[in-house]
Design a protein around this motif. Structure first.
Motif, PDB file in Angstrom:
ATOM      1  N   TYR A  60       0.228  -0.743   6.894  1.00 43.64           N
ATOM      2  CA  TYR A  60      -0.593  -1.871   6.557  1.00 43.64           C
ATOM      3  C   TYR A  60      -0.429  -2.391   4.848  1.00 43.64           C
ATOM      4  O   TYR A  60      -0.672  -3.476   4.476  1.00 43.64           O
ATOM      5  CB  TYR A  60      -1.992  -1.590   6.730  1.00 43.64           C
ATOM      6  CG  TYR A  60      -2.125  -1.542   8.251  1.00 43.64           C
ATOM      7  CD1 TYR A  60      -2.309  -2.679   8.856  1.00 43.64           C
ATOM      8  CD2 TYR A  60      -2.315  -0.124   8.857  1.00 43.64           C
ATOM      9  CE1 TYR A  60      -2.460  -2.585  10.421  1.00 43.64           C
ATOM     10  CE2 TYR A  60      -2.549  -0.157  10.157  1.00 43.64           C
ATOM     11  CZ  TYR A  60      -2.529  -1.424  11.132  1.00 43.64           C
ATOM     12  OH  TYR A  60      -2.538  -1.180  12.226  1.00 43.64           O
ATOM     13  N   ASP A  61      -0.077  -1.274   4.014  1.00 44.39           N
ATOM     14  CA  ASP A  61       0.084  -1.594   2.542  1.00 44.39           C
ATOM     15  C   ASP A  61       1.210  -2.416   2.353  1.00 44.39           C
ATOM     16  O   ASP A  61       1.139  -3.585   1.412  1.00 44.39           O
ATOM     17  CB  ASP A  61      -0.020  -0.246   2.021  1.00 44.39           C
ATOM     18  CG  ASP A  61       1.258   0.664   2.392  1.00 44.39           C
ATOM     19  OD1 ASP A  61       1.712   0.526   3.278  1.00 44.39           O
ATOM     20  OD2 ASP A  61       1.444   1.604   1.623  1.00 44.39           O
ATOM     21  N   LYS A  62       2.241  -2.261   3.091  1.00 42.81           N
ATOM     22  CA  LYS A  62       3.313  -3.098   2.869  1.00 42.81           C
ATOM     23  C   LYS A  62       3.302  -4.541   3.546  1.00 42.81           C
ATOM     24  O   LYS A  62       3.893  -5.167   2.932  1.00 42.81           O
ATOM     25  CB  LYS A  62       4.683  -2.234   3.537  1.00 42.81           C
ATOM     26  CG  LYS A  62       5.133  -0.929   2.723  1.00 42.81           C
ATOM     27  CD  LYS A  62       6.430  -0.422   3.276  1.00 42.81           C
ATOM     28  CE  LYS A  62       6.950   0.568   2.343  1.00 42.81           C
ATOM     29  NZ  LYS A  62       8.102   1.049   2.733  1.00 42.81           N
ATOM     30  N   CYS A  63       2.708  -4.493   4.691  1.00 41.25           N
ATOM     31  CA  CYS A  63       2.192  -5.727   5.089  1.00 41.25           C
ATOM     32  C   CYS A  63       1.353  -6.598   4.345  1.00 41.25           C
ATOM     33  O   CYS A  63       1.732  -7.864   4.236  1.00 41.25           O
ATOM     34  CB  CYS A  63       1.793  -5.577   6.655  1.00 41.25           C
ATOM     35  SG  CYS A  63       2.646  -4.945   7.771  1.00 41.25           S
ATOM     36  N   LEU A  64       0.628  -5.883   3.539  1.00 39.89           N
ATOM     37  CA  LEU A  64      -0.335  -6.851   2.475  1.00 39.89           C
ATOM     38  C   LEU A  64       0.263  -7.211   1.474  1.00 39.89           C
ATOM     39  O   LEU A  64       0.348  -8.436   1.225  1.00 39.89           O
ATOM     40  CB  LEU A  64      -1.384  -5.780   2.287  1.00 39.89           C
ATOM     41  CG  LEU A  64      -2.428  -6.295   1.107  1.00 39.89           C
ATOM     42  CD1 LEU A  64      -3.255  -7.632   1.720  1.00 39.89           C
ATOM     43  CD2 LEU A  64      -3.344  -5.317   0.745  1.00 39.89           C
ATOM     44  N   LEU A 344       4.757  -5.035  -7.940  1.00 43.56           N
ATOM     45  CA  LEU A 344       3.876  -4.584  -6.564  1.00 43.56           C
ATOM     46  C   LEU A 344       5.036  -4.526  -5.570  1.00 43.56           C
ATOM     47  O   LEU A 344       5.275  -3.738  -4.911  1.00 43.56           O
ATOM     48  CB  LEU A 344       2.692  -5.518  -6.224  1.00 43.56           C
ATOM     49  CG  LEU A 344       1.940  -5.057  -5.408  1.00 43.56           C
ATOM     50  CD1 LEU A 344       1.061  -3.564  -5.821  1.00 43.56           C
ATOM     51  CD2 LEU A 344       0.594  -6.046  -4.924  1.00 43.56           C
ATOM     52  N   LEU A 345       5.763  -5.641  -5.448  1.00 43.38           N
ATOM     53  CA  LEU A 345       6.883  -5.947  -4.330  1.00 43.38           C
ATOM     54  C   LEU A 345       7.851  -4.432  -4.462  1.00 43.38           C
ATOM     55  O   LEU A 345       8.225  -4.067  -3.736  1.00 43.38           O
ATOM     56  CB  LEU A 345       7.556  -6.991  -4.670  1.00 43.38           C
ATOM     57  CG  LEU A 345       8.587  -7.451  -3.312  1.00 43.38           C
ATOM     58  CD1 LEU A 345       7.922  -7.744  -2.075  1.00 43.38           C
ATOM     59  CD2 LEU A 345       9.417  -8.516  -3.929  1.00 43.38           C
TER      60      LEU A 345
END
Length: 394
Positions: A60-64, A344-345
């Motif tokens: 979910y963190d990467k999806c966000l 962040l990316l």
């Protein structure tokens, strides 16, 4: 059956996407990405059918982060298209060019993720031992194809190059399917995969990979690639005292002696002299980079929060030249907001705590180029490095 399909598809993404060969067939790369997305949906559907929804895991963190990045690109793209911008109609063809540039940034991360979906499920297969060497051969072949005038994807003075021999063209920094620095950076990535994968490649493959990588770096005359390749060799031989690597270096050295005997020594000397002249701080390329770096810093201070828009430095100069530093490029283009988003990316998708991965795969492009996020070939190759079965968990 699924594993064989994923292996075949991974080879396609590597040989076409991870070498820049897609420049010959752009449609094939787009179709490959679409096929990768369909493969991903199929895998998820199979998991759901046989094991239930609880087996489908989402990070979910990467999806966000991916969602925020997509919104960021849309916002900046709309800003440049809808708001009157001094850069909108310069250099790259107005609105159409702006859309294409932001689309490339999006396609970069999509290409990275598609490789991850297909490759990490089958990356332990022994057949992947030969994949990096095949990709390096394609990269080297691209340099010779450009020197023979069969392909030409780089901006060149055609009248000047038509008067040169093939060997003369080889001395003019051919890039093959991509620009010279990016081709060298991708070669370093495939070298990393050859030596750092747990699927131990035989010495002959490692030696050939090292030799071809050196040849690509010298022919492209990429100073950053040679610097980090040297650091990698020193690290493996002196710090780690890796005997297997030493054997590969000796084997590559023997091949170099054979090649020097077969090819004209005058060409090798001319190539080394040409490379040495580029390393001179007073050489034109170095002076130009210093000028563009100063321009990028000034551009950042002109709009430190939101930036000036994509490729603002290049559009200001009026030619296809940027700051040759991804960090400065992001600051000049997107300001502190963009720098935070890109950081962040990077930490969400690209970072691994590995010296060899960082020094060979990340730093040459991050510090000495400006195409880290948008070059499909680099992103595809980098994904293979990130998801390869090294000591670090992907």
């Amino acid at each position: 059956m699924l594993n064989k399909l994923l292996i075949l598809f991974s080879f396609l993404l590597a040989l076409v996407g991870g070498t820049g060969l897609y420049s010959l067939f752009p449609l094939l790369m787009n179709l490959s990405h679409l096929a990768g997305f369909l493969v991903f949906l199929w895998v998820v559907l199979q998991q759901y059918r046989y094991t239930g929804a609880e087996s489908i895991k989402f990070e979910y963190d990467k999806c966000l982060v991916f969602f925020l990045y997509t919104c960021f690109l849309l916002a900046y793209c709309l800003r440049e298209i809808l708001v009157s911008s001094e850069y909108q109609f310069n250099a790259f063809g107005g609105t159409e060019g702006t859309l294409r540039q932001y689309a490339d940034l999006f396609r970069g991360i999509v290409g990275f993720l598609i490789v991850g979906v297909t490759y990490r499920a089958v990356g332990n297969s022994k057949i992947f031992i030969i994949l990096p060497l095949l990709c390096l051969v394609i990269l080297l072949a691209g340099l010779f194809l450009e020197s023979y005038g069969i392909i030409d994807f780089n901006v060149r003075d055609h009248k000047k190059y038509e008067s040169l021999t093939t060997e003369g063209n080889l001395l003019q920094r051919p890039g093959g399917f991509l620009n010279a620095n990016m081709t060298a950076a991708i070669a370093l990535i495939w070298l990393y995969i050859t030596f750092e994968s747990k699927s131990k490649a035989p010495v002959i493959i490692k030696g050939l990979a090292l030799l071809i990588t050196l040849a690509v770096c010298l022919l492209t005359q990429s100073r950053a690639a040679i610097l980090f390749l040297t650091l990698y060799v020193v690290y493996k031989l002196i710090v780690l005292r890796n005997i297997s690597f030493l054997v590969s270096v000796i084997f590559a050295g023997l091949l170099i002696l054979l090649a020097a005997h077969y090819f004209e020594l005058d060409f090798v000397k001319e190539l080394l002299d040409k490379f040495s002249s580029r390393a001179d701080s007073g050489e034109g390329s170095a002076q130009e980079r210093s000028h563009v770096i100063v321009l990028a810093i000034n551009s950042f201070f002109d709009a430190p929060i939101i930036g000036n828009g994509i490729f603002s430095v290049s559009k200001t100069i009026g030619r296809g030249v940027s700051s040759h530093n991804e960090l400065l490029e992001v600051l000049a283009n997107f300001g502190l907001i963009g720098f935070f988003m890109m950081s962040l990316l990077y930490w969400a998708f690209y970072h691994k705590s590995s010296f060899t991965y960082t020094s060979l795969c990340i730093l040459p492009t991050l510090l000495f180029s400006h195409n880290f996020f948008e070059t499909i070939g680099y992103q595809s190759a980098l994904a293979f490095a990130y998801f390869t079965d090294t000591n670090e968990e992907a």
